[in-house]
Write a protein that holds these residues in place. Structure first.
Motif, short mmCIF file in Angstrom:
data_model
loop_
_atom_site.label_atom_id
_atom_site.label_comp_id
_atom_site.label_asym_id
_atom_site.label_seq_id
_atom_site.Cartn_x
_atom_site.Cartn_y
_atom_site.Cartn_z
N TRP A 1 12.17 4.04 2.38
CA TRP A 1 11.78 2.70 2.79
C TRP A 1 10.43 2.30 2.22
CZ3 TRP A 1 15.03 -0.28 5.84
CH2 TRP A 1 16.18 0.38 6.29
N VAL A 2 10.34 1.07 1.74
CA VAL A 2 9.09 0.58 1.16
C VAL A 2 8.61 -0.63 1.95
CG1 VAL A 2 9.66 1.43 -1.14
CG2 VAL A 2 10.27 -0.91 -0.52
N THR A 3 7.31 -0.76 2.06
CA THR A 3 6.69 -1.89 2.76
C THR A 3 5.65 -2.53 1.85
OG1 THR A 3 7.02 -0.96 4.97
CG2 THR A 3 5.28 -2.60 4.74
N VAL A 4 5.69 -3.85 1.79
CA VAL A 4 4.71 -4.62 1.01
C VAL A 4 4.04 -5.61 1.95
CG1 VAL A 4 4.40 -6.34 -0.82
CG2 VAL A 4 5.93 -4.38 -1.17
N ALA B 1 2.25 -12.20 4.19
CA ALA B 1 3.70 -12.04 4.07
C ALA B 1 3.99 -10.55 4.03
CB ALA B 1 4.21 -12.71 2.79
N THR B 2 4.98 -10.11 4.81
CA THR B 2 5.32 -8.70 4.87
C THR B 2 6.81 -8.49 4.63
OG1 THR B 2 5.83 -8.63 7.24
CG2 THR B 2 3.52 -8.40 6.62
N CYS B 3 7.14 -7.36 4.03
CA CYS B 3 8.54 -7.02 3.76
C CYS B 3 8.71 -5.51 3.89
CB CYS B 3 8.93 -7.40 2.33
SG CYS B 3 8.65 -9.12 1.86
N THR B 4 9.74 -5.08 4.60
CA THR B 4 10.13 -3.67 4.66
C THR B 4 11.62 -3.58 4.33
OG1 THR B 4 8.46 -3.12 6.33
CG2 THR B 4 10.35 -1.64 6.14
N THR B 5 11.96 -2.70 3.41
CA THR B 5 13.36 -2.60 2.97
C THR B 5 13.68 -1.19 2.51
OG1 THR B 5 15.04 -3.68 1.61
CG2 THR B 5 12.93 -3.21 0.56
#
Length: 274
Positions: free
Chosen positions: A145-148, A158-162
């Motif tokens: 899993w990566v988080t930006v 802005a955040t994203c986890t995928t």
């Protein structure tokens, strides 16, 4: 206030994926919307924050979003897209690690690009300029899993986890976007959440915390109920950590105790909240 309500309503009503195999059921959509809007919304009249969800081609189901974004003096509870179980990748968080690694090279570039792209059309593109100008504050990996975290001026985040190992056409993403109108400077040892709580992805609960830290903060960690220490990534005035499960589901009401380390090597327990 009326305009904000209308914009939030519009975003929530747009959650059904356009490419799904059958037309959306209007009765179900209305029921889901009513459930979202009735589940403890806290909206401040001085907040202009709008929030996003990440969509994907597989058929999705919506559920109340316990994950809340907020400014220091404003909070908005918004809808949250629930992705179906993924095929391949790491849907059960089996590879998750309490200590993060750093994304580098093409992996970092791809994760950042995917995050920017996933947010581009939120609110009719209302944050496109901020997204283009935002810098990468955090790019971490926890197993598959990566988080930006992208940050900009006036508190924009802005955040994203995928799951980076899932096939692109089955990739689910959990995240947020917003900019409060009343951001204030933090004390040197201050911390403030902009995202805190529990959501669901791939039919599994996930607890997430992210936000801002003062200039004297060098590290932050959270101790799980089973005593395992979850290390946050702290960089460029931002922090982020997440863990599988619904452990932070009451965080917006009760706050979360975290261990904070400062630049002189000292540390203290602070309560993370909005």
């Amino acid at each position: 206030m009326k305009n904000n309500d209308q914009r939030i309503d519009t975003l929530l009503r747009s959650m059904d994926v356009a490419e799904q195999s059958s037309p959306p059921d209007p009765t179900r959509a209305e029921a889901d919307l009513n459930r979202i809007l009735s589940s403890q919304p806290v909206v401040s009249s001085n907040s202009t924050m709008q929030f996003s969800q990440e969509l994907n081609k597989p058929k999705t189901h919506r559920r109340r979003r316990a994950l809340t974004l907020a400014g220091l003096a404003a909070a908005v509870t918004a809808g949250f897209v629930i992705m179906p179980a993924l095929s391949g990748g790491d849907p059960a968080f089996a590879t998750w690690t309490a200590a993060p690694g750093t994304l580098i090279g093409s992996e970092r570039d791809n994760a950042v690009s995917d995050c920017r792209h996933s947010k581009q059309d939120v609110g009719g593109g209302m944050y496109s300029a901020e997204l283009s100008a935002a810098e990468v504050a955090i790019a971490e990996r926890r197993g598959a899993w990566v988080t930006v975290v992208l940050s900009g001026t006036d508190g924009f985040e802005a955040t994203c986890t995928t799951d980076a190992t899932a096939a692109w056409f089955r990739k689910g993403m959990i995240g947020s976007i917003g900019k409060p109108t009343n951001v204030t400077d933090l004390p040197a040892r201050g911390i403030a959440a902009t995202q805190l709580g529990t959501g669901t992805i791939a039919d599994n609960p996930i607890s997430i915390a992210s936000g801002r830290v003062g200039t004297d903060v060098r590290g932050l960690s959270y101790t799980k109920a089973d005593k395992e220490e979850v290390i946050a990534t702290v960089a460029k005035g931002q922090f982020a950590f997440w863990l599988p499960g619904n452990e932070l589901q009451n965080a917006t009401d009760q706050g979360v105790p975290v261990h904070v380390t400062y630049s002189d090597g000292s540390s203290a327990i602070q309560v993370l909240n909005f």
